[in-house]
Design a protein around this motif. Structure first.
Motif, short mmCIF file in Angstrom:
data_model
loop_
_atom_site.label_atom_id
_atom_site.label_comp_id
_atom_site.label_asym_id
_atom_site.label_seq_id
_atom_site.Cartn_x
_atom_site.Cartn_y
_atom_site.Cartn_z
N THR A 241 1.58 7.60 12.24
CA THR A 241 2.14 6.24 12.21
C THR A 241 1.05 5.19 12.17
O THR A 241 1.13 4.21 11.40
N LEU A 242 0.01 5.37 12.99
CA LEU A 242 -1.11 4.42 12.99
C LEU A 242 -1.83 4.42 11.64
O LEU A 242 -2.22 3.36 11.14
N ALA B 276 -0.79 -0.04 5.27
CA ALA B 276 0.04 -1.18 4.89
C ALA B 276 -0.63 -2.51 5.24
O ALA B 276 -0.63 -3.44 4.43
N LEU B 277 -1.22 -2.58 6.44
CA LEU B 277 -1.86 -3.84 6.86
C LEU B 277 -3.09 -4.16 6.01
O LEU B 277 -3.34 -5.32 5.68
N GLY C 209 0.82 -1.21 0.00
CA GLY C 209 0.00 0.00 0.00
C GLY C 209 0.84 1.25 0.00
O GLY C 209 0.53 2.24 0.68
N CYS C 210 1.93 1.24 -0.78
CA CYS C 210 2.92 2.33 -0.70
C CYS C 210 2.31 3.69 -1.00
O CYS C 210 2.67 4.69 -0.36
N ILE D 14 -2.04 -5.73 2.87
CA ILE D 14 -1.69 -7.14 3.03
C ILE D 14 -2.95 -7.99 3.17
O ILE D 14 -3.08 -9.07 2.58
N TRP D 15 -3.90 -7.48 3.96
CA TRP D 15 -5.13 -8.23 4.24
C TRP D 15 -6.04 -8.29 3.02
O TRP D 15 -6.64 -9.32 2.72
N ARG D 16 -6.15 -7.18 2.29
CA ARG D 16 -6.99 -7.12 1.11
C ARG D 16 -6.15 -6.58 -0.07
O ARG D 16 -6.22 -5.39 -0.39
#
Length: 435
Positions: free
Chosen positions: A188-189, A195-196, A96-97, A199-201
């Motif tokens: 940051t969150l 990014a997560l 998700g850059c 990865i997840w979707r």
């Protein structure tokens, strides 16, 4: 006395919810309230006029137009696009850059503009076309742009913090520094979520995608993005180091942004448009602050803060319960009213209550700014959502897509708000250490 006070406050909320401009509503109820107490229209108008005059004399008000002007110059210079490109290069290996780059670009841009709406409008035009072209889903792209734009009101310089400081007579520099760690934590969150989720979707944010860059883009992006970092260093570093007052830092920042704009080819017409836009943006805020000073004078004369303080304490002697009530009131108001108006309406009442409860003023201010800022993403008002809808170069975008994509960011904002009030050092450590 109590009945009249609550009657005046109820009239204020009715006027606001009926669509009367907040400044007009504040002026009307202030005039009525002072007249009721004094019994003379001439004396009441004289008191309110003196209050308005004293408010205008504060040199602190010059900070708002200077910071807005600085952000406008930077936006028109094209440096914001260079900043986004630089962030894109830096995070290109992350899932998700482009989402992470949008968040970090907004975090840096927030330290220039101080206005969430400006960030939303800018990155809607810069980031959205690039994300869609590389296969990112629309809710992911739109939610990231709208959610990360909220950083503009937390990472200093922040217009909301300036307004809060004026109303509560707190140090603007201390509030700016207090918002730095919560703002970086929130950024940051946001980046971790982007990014997560990639990865997840993976269908929302395809891996291994990066916008093509021309050979000369890197040097231009380094110069443009680097200049923004220098301006941030002047503004925040000057205040932090005690070298500059907030007013002086705003002046240096605006002058630096002006020079940057000229070097990047900004024409006389664009300079004048930036000045006019700064005036259009700040004039309503100034009027609101003047009428808010009148409103605060009425509250002080009527003893309204003591009455409301007593009412809240009569409901419960638990600090947690009273803070929860304030939290819910801010969330509800955020569904219908813009952030600045919420601060003007409620902070003169709630700040003394927080002091009575023994809450740290800086921690409570950061908590309040975060909760109120969440209102920018809350339906049906959600002014950031409407800003993104108007700014994205895609007429097929629906409001529902933006609201749906922004929900995780809304939850993260509230999480950091709760953390700020439960753990005050998050907000107070930097000001206590360096100021």
């Amino acid at each position: 006395m109590t009945t009249i006070i609550f009657g005046i406050l109820a009239l204020l909320m009715v006027l606001v919810l009926l669509g009367v401009h907040v400044a007009v509503a504040l002026a009307v109820v202030s005039a009525l309230g002072v007249y009721w107490m004094i019994g003379s229209a001439d004396v009441a108008l004289s008191i309110l006029g003196t209050t308005a005059y004293e408010a205008l004399r504060k040199d602190i008000f010059i900070i708002i137009p200077l910071f807005v002007l600085m952000g406008d110059f930077v936006s028109r210079s094209g440096a914001a696009r260079d900043l986004y490109g630089l962030c894109n290069r830096g995070f290109r290996r992350l899932p998700g850059c482009l989402g992470v780059a949008t968040v970090m670009g907004n975090a840096v841009f927030a330290a220039i503009t101080g206005v969430s709406i400006a960030s939303a409008a800018t990155f809607s035009r810069i980031a959205y076309p690039e994300m869609i072209a590389l296969g990112y889903s629309r809710p992911y792209a739109l939610g990231t742009i709208a959610g990360s734009a909220c950083l503009g009101m937390l990472i200093p310089p922040s217009i909301l913090m300036i307004v809060w400081a004026v109303l509560t007579e707190q140090s603007i520099g201390a509030l700016f520094i207090a918002g730095l760690l919560p703002g970086l934590l929130l950024a940051t969150l946001f980046g971790l979520y982007c990014a997560l989720r990639a990865i997840w979707r993976p269908q929302d944010a395809p891996r291994g995608t990066e916008a093509p860059r021309a050979p000369g883009d890197l040097s231009r992006e380094i110069i443009g993005g680097g200049t923004i970092l220098v301006l941030i260093g002047i503004v925040i570093g000057g205040i932090w180091g005690g070298v500059l007052t907030p007013t002086e830092a705003a002046g240096f920042g605006a002058a630096g942004a002006f020079v940057l704009g000229l070097l990047r080819g900004m024409r006389v017409r664009e300079v004048l448009e930036a000045v006019y836009n700064a005036g259009r943006t700040t004039a309503p805020i100034m009027i609101l602050l003047i009428t808010a000073s009148m409103y605060s004078r009425f509250l002080a004369m009527a003893g309204a803060t003591q009455v409301i303080n007593g009412l809240l304490l009569s409901i419960s002697d638990s600090t947690a319960v009273i803070v929860l009530i304030i939290f819910l009131i801010w969330l509800v108001l955020g569904m219908f009213i813009d952030s600045t108006s919420i601060i003007l309406l409620t902070v003169p009442i709630f700040a003394p209550v927080a002091n009575t409860l023994g809450l740290d003023p800086l921690a409570f201010a950061i908590f309040g700014v975060l909760v109120i800022e969440a209102g920018l993403l809350t339906p049906p008002f959600g002014i950031l959502v409407f800003t993104v809808k108007a700014a994205v170069p895609d007429p097929t975008v629906r409001l529902g897509e933006i609201f749906r994509g922004a929900v995780p960011f809304w939850l993260l904002i509230l999480f950091v708000a709760v953390l700020a009030i439960l753990w005050p050092p998050l907000s107070t450590w930097l000001p206590q250490t360096y100021l």
